[in-house]
Design a protein around this motif. Structure first.
Motif, short mmCIF file in Angstrom:
data_model
loop_
_atom_site.label_atom_id
_atom_site.label_comp_id
_atom_site.label_asym_id
_atom_site.label_seq_id
_atom_site.Cartn_x
_atom_site.Cartn_y
_atom_site.Cartn_z
N GLN A 145 0.84 -1.20 0.00
CA GLN A 145 0.00 0.00 0.00
C GLN A 145 0.87 1.24 0.00
OE1 GLN A 145 -2.72 -0.65 3.36
NE2 GLN A 145 -4.28 -1.01 1.80
N SER A 146 0.67 2.09 -0.98
CA SER A 146 1.52 3.27 -1.05
C SER A 146 0.99 4.40 -0.17
CB SER A 146 1.69 3.74 -2.49
OG SER A 146 0.42 3.97 -3.06
N GLU A 147 -0.30 4.35 0.19
CA GLU A 147 -0.85 5.41 1.03
C GLU A 147 -0.50 5.14 2.49
OE1 GLU A 147 -2.36 8.23 -0.01
OE2 GLU A 147 -1.63 7.39 -1.90
N PRO A 148 0.09 6.11 3.18
CA PRO A 148 0.40 5.90 4.60
C PRO A 148 -0.86 5.84 5.44
CG PRO A 148 0.91 8.16 3.93
CD PRO A 148 0.51 7.43 2.69
N GLN A 149 -0.77 5.15 6.57
CA GLN A 149 -1.93 5.02 7.45
C GLN A 149 -1.48 4.72 8.87
OE1 GLN A 149 -3.85 0.91 6.86
NE2 GLN A 149 -2.73 1.24 4.96
N ASP A 150 -2.40 4.84 9.80
CA ASP A 150 -2.12 4.49 11.19
C ASP A 150 -2.29 2.98 11.36
OD1 ASP A 150 -1.74 4.26 13.85
OD2 ASP A 150 -3.55 5.37 14.45
N LEU A 151 -1.22 2.32 11.72
CA LEU A 151 -1.24 0.86 11.89
C LEU A 151 -1.50 0.48 13.33
CD1 LEU A 151 1.94 0.34 9.74
CD2 LEU A 151 -0.41 -0.09 9.00
N GLY A 152 -1.81 1.49 14.16
CA GLY A 152 -2.03 1.23 15.58
C GLY A 152 -0.85 1.64 16.43
N ALA A 153 -0.15 2.67 16.01
CA ALA A 153 1.02 3.14 16.78
C ALA A 153 0.58 3.54 18.19
CB ALA A 153 1.68 4.31 16.05
N ARG A 154 1.39 3.19 19.18
CA ARG A 154 1.05 3.42 20.59
C ARG A 154 2.29 3.71 21.42
NH1 ARG A 154 -3.35 -0.30 21.72
NH2 ARG A 154 -4.62 -0.28 19.83
N VAL A 155 2.06 4.37 22.54
CA VAL A 155 3.06 4.35 23.62
C VAL A 155 2.84 3.06 24.38
CG1 VAL A 155 3.76 5.39 25.81
CG2 VAL A 155 3.21 6.86 23.84
N ILE A 156 3.90 2.24 24.54
CA ILE A 156 3.70 0.94 25.21
C ILE A 156 4.46 0.83 26.52
CG2 ILE A 156 3.18 -0.33 23.08
CD1 ILE A 156 6.11 -1.49 23.34
N GLY A 157 5.36 1.77 26.81
CA GLY A 157 6.08 1.62 28.08
C GLY A 157 7.14 2.67 28.28
N VAL A 158 7.93 2.47 29.34
CA VAL A 158 8.97 3.42 29.71
C VAL A 158 10.25 2.70 30.14
CG1 VAL A 158 7.43 5.29 30.47
CG2 VAL A 158 8.10 3.48 32.08
N VAL A 159 11.33 3.45 30.13
CA VAL A 159 12.62 2.95 30.60
C VAL A 159 12.80 3.43 32.04
CG1 VAL A 159 15.12 3.02 30.22
CG2 VAL A 159 13.54 3.08 28.26
N ASN A 160 13.31 2.53 32.89
CA ASN A 160 13.60 2.95 34.25
C ASN A 160 14.98 2.48 34.68
OD1 ASN A 160 13.35 0.22 35.41
ND2 ASN A 160 11.21 0.44 34.79
N ALA A 161 15.49 3.13 35.72
CA ALA A 161 16.87 2.86 36.14
C ALA A 161 16.96 1.70 37.10
CB ALA A 161 17.45 4.11 36.78
N GLY A 162 15.79 1.19 37.55
CA GLY A 162 15.79 0.21 38.62
C GLY A 162 16.43 -1.12 38.30
N SER A 163 15.78 -1.89 37.44
CA SER A 163 16.16 -3.29 37.25
C SER A 163 16.97 -3.45 35.97
CB SER A 163 14.89 -4.12 37.17
OG SER A 163 13.94 -3.47 36.31
N SER A 164 18.27 -3.36 36.11
CA SER A 164 19.16 -3.34 34.95
C SER A 164 19.01 -4.59 34.07
CB SER A 164 20.60 -3.24 35.44
OG SER A 164 21.49 -3.45 34.38
#
Lengths: 365, 365
Positions: free
Chosen positions: B319-338
């Motif tokens: 498909q040449s037309e761009p679209q939203d495929l379901g992009a999401r924020v899914i998480g974060v990075v933390n310093a705790g558990s290396s």
């Protein structure tokens, strides 16, 4: 379904295959042997399909603009059997072979990638030996192996180890080193004796024994090429003598340049043990693969300077000291017989040195 | 024999193999599956052997100096079975897969090489279809295929077609996009639903039928990455979710960055048919390969801008037309558990999302 109409990627497969399916329904070993069937794949299928100026040069690699510099990019997959042979193994071959293709573009080799396809059941120790040989070869050739990939296929779907290496080099001069730059009158130089790599492999495969094993000529060619450039030799074309050997390299260049090539047979050095092995197996050393030999097409007034450099900076596999491997002037380019290579023997008789059609020596590199 | 003492190239094979030959005498399919055994090969054998700064970054490709510019170099061999699958084939995969690795380095893809290893007996028509798909994919991804190589191995020593592609791209920004740039607090975005490529392949292999075939998510990712860069999003790291899927990508980055990662399970989109196919085959979609999905680690204050770009410039295969495929924020990075990735489900329970050891899905790419 046309582009954009649906989720499925469907290229236009209605196009007819440019190679006759009736004549060539299946891929044969000859399609990979570097001869005329390989040429057919390249000229009828790959070149028209991926049409671009870099590919159209039909050289050992592509020379490409990058910022205000030029880079060379080249790739080769290595499927040699046996994996280990006198003078090297698939690991050192995969490094030097790609370094040499960069050198043939007149580039200083900088970076290599390595892609491994391993067969399930391969001994870990074998992989380790190959990896060590790659490291040693990269050190000798002064390149960095900077990225890689490893795939494993089921037992019986591969053959121990296949390695692809791709290489990036930088061009530090203004020359266009390619068949298209060859001119009538150019002098052709050969860097050393021919036929050793192919016969080293075949002697192992066929169980031939000589007083001492024939060792491959496998060696990096970048140093001698960079020395030619340092000496300001006007190089028109370079080509290493891999699949299809000297005969194939000369034919490819004659065809692409649209010029004739004339070679004096006696000026081409072949070691006695290589000649003997060729006779036993019914092979012609002119068609046997080399991995550390090349031809240079240079302006006539630069030929002697080029020869001095080639005599001074030859390398044998594993030897760090440069030496003369038997570099010679072997012939000239002429405008007469377009695309034809002729060979003149000691008594003056001329014959045409054809491109080989089928596979003389499969899986030599 | 030491260097320079003789004609034979003998690296120092006395060095002990860094992987226990007793524990792992032979290569297994798991060594190529992208999990912990692949990691062992890379970390114990390849990285120490070819030690250099580019390789040490352990990214999808190498970022290298070239003149006054930076280039990215990457390589992948493709051994997928079957050669043709819903949404693509080995040819389009070989182009998009390598284009995507360049994109993950933050590079604009420019040039590709192609190395073919063909099995004797392959139908010429099959090769032709694959070549056409490569041309179409190169056009879609705006790259030139500039150099190539073809080898043929005997019937039974290969498996139809293996393709290696290597890619060169240019970096047009100053960022270092790599696991080492990830920081505590970084927001992790996912570009769309996961698991389609792997389940498209497995459904064909296992003969699963659904109302409509699961199509691979195979697609080029360079455009959306270049749009993120255009939008001046401070990207710390990018990774496409190929072998080993989302779980493996997260684990690799957590380990290399020496940080913890926390993911909300419900925010990761999985299509219903993909989930059903996974359940039938006993697979976890978090570990299934994708070929058109990636994760981005960005500075927290840039996350919303990044999400807008990712929603606007997603692509499905063909498909040449761009679209939203379901992009999401899914998480974060933390310093705790290396080095640890934790997954929190709907009811708040946390578990560790491990790296997979063996081969979940061999020959998926």
């Amino acid at each position: 379904m046309t582009k954009g109409e649906g989720p499925s990627q469907k290229p236009s497969w209605q196009m007819t295959c440019p190679i006759s399916i009736k004549d060539y329904p299946k891929i044969t070993l000859a399609h990979g042997a570097g001869g005329s069937l390989t040429g057919q794949l390249i000229e009828k299928m790959f070149l028209p399909m991926f049409d671009n100026p870099a590919l159209a040069l039909q050289h050992d690699g592509a020379v490409l603009g990058f910022g205000n510099k030029r880079l060379a990019l080249t790739t080769d997959s290595y499927v040699v059997q046996p994996l280990f042979f006198p003078g090297g193994n698939i690991g050192s071959l995969a490094v030097y072979g790609t370094v040499n293709d960069l050198a043939m573009c007149g580039a200083r080799p900088l970076y290599l990638s390595a892609g491994f396809i391993l067969e399930e059941g391969l001994a870990m120790e074998t992989l380790w030996q190959v990896i060590q040989a790659m490291k040693e070869a990269a050190f000798q050739a002064n390149v960095q192996l900077v990225t890689g990939d490893t795939k494993v296929v089921e037992h019986g779907k591969g053959d121990g180890i296949f390695i692809n290496t791709s290489g990036v080099g930088i061009l530090e001069h203004e020359l266009l080193i390619a068949p298209q730059s060859v001119r009538s009158g150019d002098v052709i130089l050969l860097s050393g004796d021919i036929g050793r790599h192919g016969m080293a492999i075949m002697a192992v495969r066929e169980g031939l024994t000589f007083e001492s094993a024939i060792e491959s000529d496998l060696a990096p060619l970048a140093e001698v090429v960079l020395k030619l450039l340092d000496a300001r030799v006007k190089i028109h074309c370079l080509r290493d003598l891999t699949r299809g050997g000297l005969a194939n390299a000369l034919n490819e260049i004659a065809k692409t340049a649209g010029l004739g090539i004339h070679i004096r047979e006696e000026s081409v050095p072949v070691r006695q043990d290589v000649r003997a092995a060729c006779e036993i197996l019914g092979l012609d050393p002119f068609y046997v693969a080399n991995e550390g030999r090349f031809i240079a097409f240079v302006r006539p007034d630069h030929a002697q300077r080029a020869l001095q450099v080639m005599k001074s900076y030859g390398h044998n596999a594993g030897q760090s000291e440069p030496q003369d491997l038997g570099a010679r002037v072997i012939g000239v380019v002429n405008a007469g017989s377009s695309g034809i290579v002729t060979l003149q023997n000691k008594i003056g008789t001329r014959r045409i040195l054809d491109r080989i059609a089928g596979e003389q020596l499969p899986r030599i590199c």
